[in-house]
Design an enzyme around this catalytic site. Structure first.
Site, PDB file in Angstrom:
ATOM      1  N   GLY A  95       4.954  -8.552   8.530  1.00 49.26           N
ATOM      2  CA  GLY A  95       4.456  -7.289   9.045  1.00 49.26           C
ATOM      3  C   GLY A  95       2.998  -7.368   9.445  1.00 49.26           C
ATOM      4  O   GLY A  95       2.566  -6.716  10.404  1.00 49.26           O
ATOM      5  N   GLN A 169      -3.380  -2.773   7.372  1.00 50.56           N
ATOM      6  CA  GLN A 169      -2.770  -3.298   8.595  1.00 50.56           C
ATOM      7  C   GLN A 169      -3.016  -2.364   9.772  1.00 50.56           C
ATOM      8  O   GLN A 169      -3.353  -2.819  10.870  1.00 50.56           O
ATOM      9  CB  GLN A 169      -1.272  -3.530   8.380  1.00 50.56           C
ATOM     10  CG  GLN A 169      -0.972  -4.665   7.414  1.00 50.56           C
ATOM     11  CD  GLN A 169       0.514  -4.879   7.210  1.00 50.56           C
ATOM     12  OE1 GLN A 169       1.338  -4.225   7.837  1.00 50.56           O
ATOM     13  NE2 GLN A 169       0.864  -5.796   6.325  1.00 50.56           N
ATOM     14  N   ASP A 315       0.662  -4.816  -3.379  1.00 45.67           N
ATOM     15  CA  ASP A 315       1.575  -5.962  -3.361  1.00 45.67           C
ATOM     16  C   ASP A 315       1.894  -6.499  -4.752  1.00 45.67           C
ATOM     17  O   ASP A 315       2.805  -7.321  -4.905  1.00 45.67           O
ATOM     18  CB  ASP A 315       0.989  -7.092  -2.509  1.00 45.67           C
ATOM     19  CG  ASP A 315       1.139  -6.817  -1.022  1.00 45.67           C
ATOM     20  OD1 ASP A 315       2.002  -6.005  -0.647  1.00 45.67           O
ATOM     21  OD2 ASP A 315       0.382  -7.413  -0.236  1.00 45.67           O
TER      22      ASP A 315
END
Length: 433
Positions: A95, A169, A315
């Protein structure tokens, strides 16, 4: 299909390093490729995700040597030197590759298309396509998901974008587009997210302003080639931080770990649970703080994890849930809906897996409740998610009987040497097909 069997062990002891940080490795390729001059990157993570980014730039005419013993040499082509790829860019499972490349490619003069594997094709992309469209880009998705089709040659204009939720991101995607946009691009964050892109811009001598929770960039700069040493990935170290914390008698030292303050949620959460973690020999690799981590076993207690920790440990939650399963009392988490949108639905995957191993766990829309106790042996399915697979491999070390983890091939996306590294600490993890 690659599977793991993780068997119960005694104590874990030893000294290890973990592979280079995945987030920083991606960004080193991106900025090195559009820099003027040559960049030498040491500590590069040669996992499948970062290789997808590397190959994308090779397909756009950038000469990249390596990785060879974690060294990559990038011969930058400058901001405007990328060439149209001959084929669709395949981001695999990554991603990060897709979202960051979309921001950069939206500003190019050529058309491009981004695709990925079955997991990536399910992940949300409106979070980048909408603000890119506000900047003037022509970016289309398939009902908000990949593949992404980008029409080049569009004039981009800077915008002021207020982030609806913390996402490094999305922020990085817009900063990359902002490097080509007319006027200022200003991104305001209401919650902290990883700041590797901002640090990387400084490393490559690109002007960026950070003030009052906002990041400001414009097109009046150039990246310049540099030398960069990438620290070990705290997201990979996390598995062994938890393992040493929950396995009686353990004493483990992990050297050269990145301790960027936007990434250290796992240390704060585990310390609050009672973990014995010492941060030693603090120093810096360029713009990134680094330390050695010394972890010894300690009985953990359940806690209510603050929502403010979510972006700082996004994460690491799968393996934090393993720690919670071994703690005394209940652990709860809310405000983590993003976990359902990762490589798998990580809340669902962990609840199912923990229940399979005799641990009471309940999932909420935005979180989880785990009642600590003991982990039994059994079989779980990682759902093809690297972090789920490695988390349950850690659980096997303290289980009452072996734990079999199915569908583990994607561990190679982030930590190809996971089994070898674990077994150096006296884990007993075997791979089989």
């Amino acid at each position: 299909m690659l599977n793991f069997i993780s068997k119960p062990v005694g104590c874990l002891k030893g000294e290890i390093t973990v592979p280079g940080d995945k987030s920083i490795s991606h960004r080193s390729i991106i900025f090195g490729a559009i820099a003027i001059g040559t960049s030498v990157i040491d500590g590069f993570l040669d996992g499948e995700d970062c290789i997808a980014t590397l190959k994308a730039f090779q397909s756009m005419g950038v000469r990249i040597e390596g990785p060879d013993k974690q060294r990559v040499i990038i011969h930058g082509v400058g901001k405007y030197g990328l060439k149209q790829p001959q084929n669709i860019i395949d981001c695999g499972n990554s991603g990060t590759s897709m979202r960051l490349l979309a921001g950069l490619l939206a500003a190019q003069q050529f058309d491009s298309q981004l695709t990925g594997d079955e997991s990536l094709l399910k992940r949300p992309m409106l979070r980048i396509s909408r603000p890119l469209s506000q900047m003037g880009a022509d970016v289309t998705t398939q009902d908000g998901k990949p593949p992404i089709v980008i029409k080049g040659g569009k004039k981009l204009n800077g915008i002021h974008y207020v982030m609806p939720e913390a996402s490094a991101q999305v922020k990085s995607c817009l900063l990359l587009a902002g490097m080509y946009a007319e006027g200022q691009t200003k991104i305001t964050e209401n919650a902290v997210s990883r700041d590797h892109t901002e640090r990387m811009l400084r490393t490559f001598s690109y002007p960026v302003q950070i003030q009052d929770g906002a990041i400001i960039i414009d097109c009046n700069g150039e990246c310049h080639g540099t030398r960069l040493n990438i620290p070990g990935d705290i997201s990979s170290a996390a598995f062994f931080i938890v393992a040493a914390s929950i396995t009686p008698g353990s004493d483990v030292l992990i050297r050269n770990v990145g301790i960027n303050p936007t990434r250290t949620g796992i240390i704060h959460i585990l310390t609050e649970m009672g973990a014995d973690i010492r941060v030693l020999n603090q120093r810096a690799y360029g713009e990134e703080p680094v330390a050695d981590l010394h972890i010894r076993y300690s009985q953990l207690k359940g806690i209510d994890i603050p929502a403010s920790m979510v972006p700082l440990a996004i994460d690491e939650f799968p393996v934090i849930f393993i720690a919670a399963a071994c703690a005394q009392g209940k652990t709860t988490l809310h405000g983590a809906k993003e976990l359902r949108l990762k490589e798998s639905d990580r809340i669902g995957a962990m609840v199912d897996g923990l229940n399979q191993l005799g641990v009471h766990a309940e999932g909420f829309d935005d979180g989880i409740l785990i009642e600590g106790g003991s982990i039994q042996g059994g079989e779980v399915n990682s759902r093809g998610d690297h972090r789920i697979a490695m988390s349950f491999a850690i659980a096997g070390a303290v289980a009452s009987a072996p734990v079999t983890i199915k569908n583990c091939a994607n561990v190679a996306t982030s930590f190809p040497s996971f089994v070898t590294t674990a077994n150096m600490l006296h884990f007993q993890i075997e791979e089989y097909s």
